[in-house]
Scaffold this motif. Structure first.
Motif, PDB file in Angstrom:
ATOM      1  N   LYS A 186      41.351  41.145  43.731  1.00  0.00           N
ATOM      2  CA  LYS A 186      41.332  42.510  43.188  1.00  0.00           C
ATOM      3  C   LYS A 186      42.639  42.797  42.449  1.00  0.00           C
ATOM      4  O   LYS A 186      42.646  43.422  41.403  1.00  0.00           O
ATOM      5  CB  LYS A 186      41.147  43.523  44.315  1.00  0.00           C
ATOM      6  CG  LYS A 186      39.725  43.548  44.858  1.00  0.00           C
ATOM      7  CD  LYS A 186      39.614  44.598  45.950  1.00  0.00           C
ATOM      8  CE  LYS A 186      38.224  44.618  46.553  1.00  0.00           C
ATOM      9  NZ  LYS A 186      38.229  45.325  47.857  1.00  0.00           N
ATOM     10  N   GLY A 189      42.710  41.783  39.041  1.00  0.00           N
ATOM     11  CA  GLY A 189      41.828  42.492  38.127  1.00  0.00           C
ATOM     12  C   GLY A 189      40.348  42.201  38.290  1.00  0.00           C
ATOM     13  O   GLY A 189      39.560  42.509  37.396  1.00  0.00           O
ATOM     14  N   ALA A 190      39.944  41.599  39.416  1.00  0.00           N
ATOM     15  CA  ALA A 190      38.536  41.270  39.603  1.00  0.00           C
ATOM     16  C   ALA A 190      37.718  42.529  39.936  1.00  0.00           C
ATOM     17  O   ALA A 190      38.118  43.329  40.764  1.00  0.00           O
ATOM     18  CB  ALA A 190      38.382  40.247  40.720  1.00  0.00           C
ATOM     19  N   ALA A 194      32.717  40.485  40.277  1.00  0.00           N
ATOM     20  CA  ALA A 194      33.528  39.266  40.152  1.00  0.00           C
ATOM     21  C   ALA A 194      34.021  38.810  41.521  1.00  0.00           C
ATOM     22  O   ALA A 194      34.063  37.619  41.803  1.00  0.00           O
ATOM     23  CB  ALA A 194      34.704  39.502  39.214  1.00  0.00           C
TER      24      ALA A 194
ATOM     25  N   ILE B  74      43.895  49.898  42.885  1.00  0.00           N
ATOM     26  CA  ILE B  74      44.459  48.555  42.746  1.00  0.00           C
ATOM     27  C   ILE B  74      44.691  48.274  41.267  1.00  0.00           C
ATOM     28  O   ILE B  74      43.778  48.433  40.459  1.00  0.00           O
ATOM     29  CB  ILE B  74      43.517  47.510  43.368  1.00  0.00           C
ATOM     30  CG1 ILE B  74      43.397  47.781  44.870  1.00  0.00           C
ATOM     31  CG2 ILE B  74      44.033  46.105  43.121  1.00  0.00           C
ATOM     32  CD1 ILE B  74      42.417  46.897  45.579  1.00  0.00           C
ATOM     33  N   PRO B  76      46.107  45.723  38.285  1.00  0.00           N
ATOM     34  CA  PRO B  76      46.546  44.376  37.919  1.00  0.00           C
ATOM     35  C   PRO B  76      47.909  44.364  37.219  1.00  0.00           C
ATOM     36  O   PRO B  76      48.514  43.307  37.087  1.00  0.00           O
ATOM     37  CB  PRO B  76      45.456  43.887  36.961  1.00  0.00           C
ATOM     38  CG  PRO B  76      44.333  44.839  37.089  1.00  0.00           C
ATOM     39  CD  PRO B  76      44.863  46.123  37.626  1.00  0.00           C
ATOM     40  N   PHE B  99      42.923  32.650  36.734  1.00  0.00           N
ATOM     41  CA  PHE B  99      41.970  33.634  37.276  1.00  0.00           C
ATOM     42  C   PHE B  99      42.116  35.027  36.655  1.00  0.00           C
ATOM     43  O   PHE B  99      41.136  35.637  36.231  1.00  0.00           O
ATOM     44  CB  PHE B  99      42.120  33.721  38.795  1.00  0.00           C
ATOM     45  CG  PHE B  99      41.093  34.593  39.447  1.00  0.00           C
ATOM     46  CD1 PHE B  99      39.824  34.114  39.717  1.00  0.00           C
ATOM     47  CD2 PHE B  99      41.386  35.909  39.788  1.00  0.00           C
ATOM     48  CE1 PHE B  99      38.868  34.917  40.311  1.00  0.00           C
ATOM     49  CE2 PHE B  99      40.439  36.727  40.392  1.00  0.00           C
ATOM     50  CZ  PHE B  99      39.176  36.226  40.649  1.00  0.00           C
ATOM     51  N   MET B 103      39.399  37.174  34.401  1.00  0.00           N
ATOM     52  CA  MET B 103      38.925  38.511  34.732  1.00  0.00           C
ATOM     53  C   MET B 103      39.081  39.463  33.539  1.00  0.00           C
ATOM     54  O   MET B 103      38.343  40.413  33.390  1.00  0.00           O
ATOM     55  CB  MET B 103      39.688  39.088  35.932  1.00  0.00           C
ATOM     56  CG  MET B 103      39.442  38.347  37.241  1.00  0.00           C
ATOM     57  SD  MET B 103      37.717  38.358  37.737  1.00  0.00           S
ATOM     58  CE  MET B 103      37.199  36.693  37.354  1.00  0.00           C
ATOM     59  N   ASN B 151      49.031  36.507  34.459  1.00  0.00           N
ATOM     60  CA  ASN B 151      48.306  37.753  34.263  1.00  0.00           C
ATOM     61  C   ASN B 151      49.173  38.796  33.545  1.00  0.00           C
ATOM     62  O   ASN B 151      48.728  39.892  33.279  1.00  0.00           O
ATOM     63  CB  ASN B 151      47.848  38.282  35.631  1.00  0.00           C
ATOM     64  CG  ASN B 151      46.610  39.132  35.530  1.00  0.00           C
ATOM     65  OD1 ASN B 151      45.840  38.992  34.588  1.00  0.00           O
ATOM     66  ND2 ASN B 151      46.431  40.014  36.480  1.00  0.00           N
TER      67      ASN B 151
END
Lengths: 284, 272
Positions: A186, A189-190, A194, B74, B76, B99, B103, B151
């Motif tokens: 998470k 960025g899932a 996903a 949450i 990123p 990953f 995303m 990321n």
């Protein structure tokens, strides 16, 4: 089964041991050790069959109660030559695989959803808890009423036997996925979907597969019983009809047939497992 | 404008009838490019603070701003590095590092190129196709750092990332981290209970009080960069270490008293 695990461990252990002991003598020793357990296993099987054969030959037990291995073998050759045993094995295997396959195809996605959504769990849990305690065999009368004694009735019995346990295994596997890894996904960025596809499914996969292995054995129990009650071929039918004709060698042949078929399918399943969860390769 | 601002942040948990105050009225601003270490006795709410920045938990009152906007979930943009790595065991090093970009919908070729760059930055070229279970602890933590950096977050959040490593690996990783953060020019909020680690890494050290956590002292570390383990013998270093230690010691003792007191009130509860 246990023999298989033993020998697998031996083959992985031995090269390291060889490297430590470079002398020829040690080399021979380790080679011997590698075959030791295999030899013991072979010896144990041969002894078992010989004693059994001897019991029959000496007339200690009547062949009607316990036919000797040679009689079973003779029966096997005969049934093989007229193609009966192959038809039975194929019929039973197909029924198991179709029923088991459909059950897995429904139960795995449903279990993943139920394991991750409280709402879905609340909806399906009561139904699951009613179906779960029912033995697959208790569905036989109803399934015959609805579907007759054709193939679809066999698939249905296997399905009913496999579905609830698969679902329980999958839900459990889903809940065992490390919450920290879900957090990490998470954080990267899932989305919810996903997380399900990229984290929960692969994370639960090892436990799902070990659950499916147990369920596969259950599926075999179901089909043999279903075939005993109503079928015109299959290993269960073969055993049951042989009993009616007083043909004990054929009863035992059918049992051996079940044993061997399940062993072969188990081996294939293990190969599939290695393909499905390659990241566990160095834990095996 | 500061990159991260804690505005009167408090967090409490309710356990039966008692309310446990983890963080109380915490205020702090972190500028872009700063390396900030938070040190404090265990149980002072350091991890709670970090988890609030990452959006895993919400403040009970007050707010945390990222570029002037409150963090609501949450995010990123705040890349977390966990002590226990939290790598995906079913993905290779490359799969783990790419990953975040996956995303974001970055095409495969492009994201793998970026991932390889970061894998090389953390010194793991050649291990792209290994699974985490085939790596040592230090290597795993390198993968986690590469995964967070790939990321491209605004801030790196590190929760005692080297605590699970052995002393030597830990030292190597600290120097590596200095280099990596320098190269990638990332703002970092780092939590530790090692004063030496904080002094080696940080531009600023925030000393937290015992529970409930507040800022007790905000210390600028003026040791010259680049820093090395050998700097730990310099006079200024020892001076700073002394200052921090006397400040922390008070809190550790205080913390023990709190724990002891609580234990007395609830004799049935076992202490972890």
């Amino acid at each position: 089964m246990s023999v298989d695990i033993e020998s697998a461990r031996l083959t992985t252990d031995v090269p390291a041991a060889e490297a430590e002991m470079p002398t020829e003598n040690a080399d021979l020793l380790s080679k011997l050790r590698r075959y030791r357990n295999l030899l013991i296993s072979i010896f144990s099987v041969v002894t078992f069959i010989s004693v059994w054969e001897l019991v029959g030959r000496l007339g200690l037990v009547s062949p009607v109660f316990l036919p000797s291995p040679s009689l079973i073998y003779r029966e096997g050759v005969m049934l093989f030559q007229n193609g009966v045993i192959q038809t039975d094995i194929l019929a039973s295997t197909r029924r198991v695989l179709v029923g088991f396959g459909i059950s897995a195809a429904v139960a795995v996605p449903l279990g993943l959803l139920m394991g991750t959504s409280e709402t879905l769990k609340a909806i399906f849990d009561p139904i699951l808890s009613i179906i779960r305690p029912l033995p697959a065999l208790s569905w036989i009368p109803l399934s015959m009423l609805w579907l007759g004694i054709g193939e679809s009735q066999k698939y249905a019995i296997v399905f009913m036997g496999a579905f609830a346990p698969t679902l329980v295994y999958v839900i459990d596997a889903t809940r065992r996925v490390d919450p920290l890894v879900i957090k990490a996904a998470k954080n990267l960025g899932a989305s919810r979907l996903a997380v399900l596809r990229e984290v929960i499914l692969p994370g639960a996969m090892p436990n799902i597969i070990s659950g499916l292995k147990v369920v596969l054995a259950v599926a075999w129990t179901c089909i043999i019983s279903a075939e005993m009650v109503g079928a015109s071929n299959g290993l269960g039918y073969r055993i049951w009809s042989a009993k009616d004709w007083g043909n004990t060698p054929q009863v035992l042949l059918g049992m051996v047939g079940i044993s061997l078929t399940v062993l072969v399918i188990d081996t294939i399943f293990k190969k599939v497992e290695e393909k499905l969860i390659p990241w566990e390769r160095n834990r095996r | 404008m500061s990159l991260i601002v804690f505005e009167n942040v408090s967090k409490w948990y309710v356990d039966g009838k008692t309310r446990i105050q983890a963080v109380d009225n915490f205020n702090l601003s972190i500028e872009k490019g700063e390396f900030v270490c938070i040190v404090g006795a265990s149980g002072c709410g350091k991890s709670t603070l970090l988890n609030m920045v990452a959006g895993f938990i919400k403040p009970s009152s007050g707010r945390i701003l990222l570029n002037g906007e409150p963090i609501t979930g949450i995010d990123p943009r705040c890349g977390m590095i966990f002590q226990n790595y939290a790598l995906f065991p079913w993905k290779t090093v490359l799969g783990n590092v790419e990953f975040g970009l996956k995303m974001k919908g970055v095409p495969k070729k492009e994201r793998q190129k970026v991932a390889r760059e970061y894998i090389s930055m953390v010194g793991l070229s050649g291990f792209e196709n290994s699974y985490p279970s085939e790596l040592s602890g230090g290597m795993k933590q390198r993968v986690t750092i590469a995964r967070a950096l790939a990321n491209d977050p605004e801030i790196l959040l590190m929760d005692e990332p080297f605590a699970a490593l052995d002393a030597m690996t830990r030292q190597v990783m600290q120097e590596e981290l200095l280099r990596i953060v320098d190269e990638s020019n990332k703002t970092t909020l780092f939590i530790t209970h090692s004063i030496d680690e904080a002094l080696l890494l940080a531009d600023r050290v925030i000393i937290m009080s015992a529970r409930p956590g507040r800022v007790k002292q905000d210390l600028t570390i003026d040791l010259p960069r680049p820093r090395h383990v050998s700097d730990q013998l310099s006079e200024r270093y020892l001076e700073l270490k002394n200052t921090i230690w006397s400040s922390v010691e008070e809190e550790v003792l205080h913390n023990m008293l709190i724990t002891y007191g609580e234990n007395n009130r609830q004799p049935k509860r076992k202490l972890a």
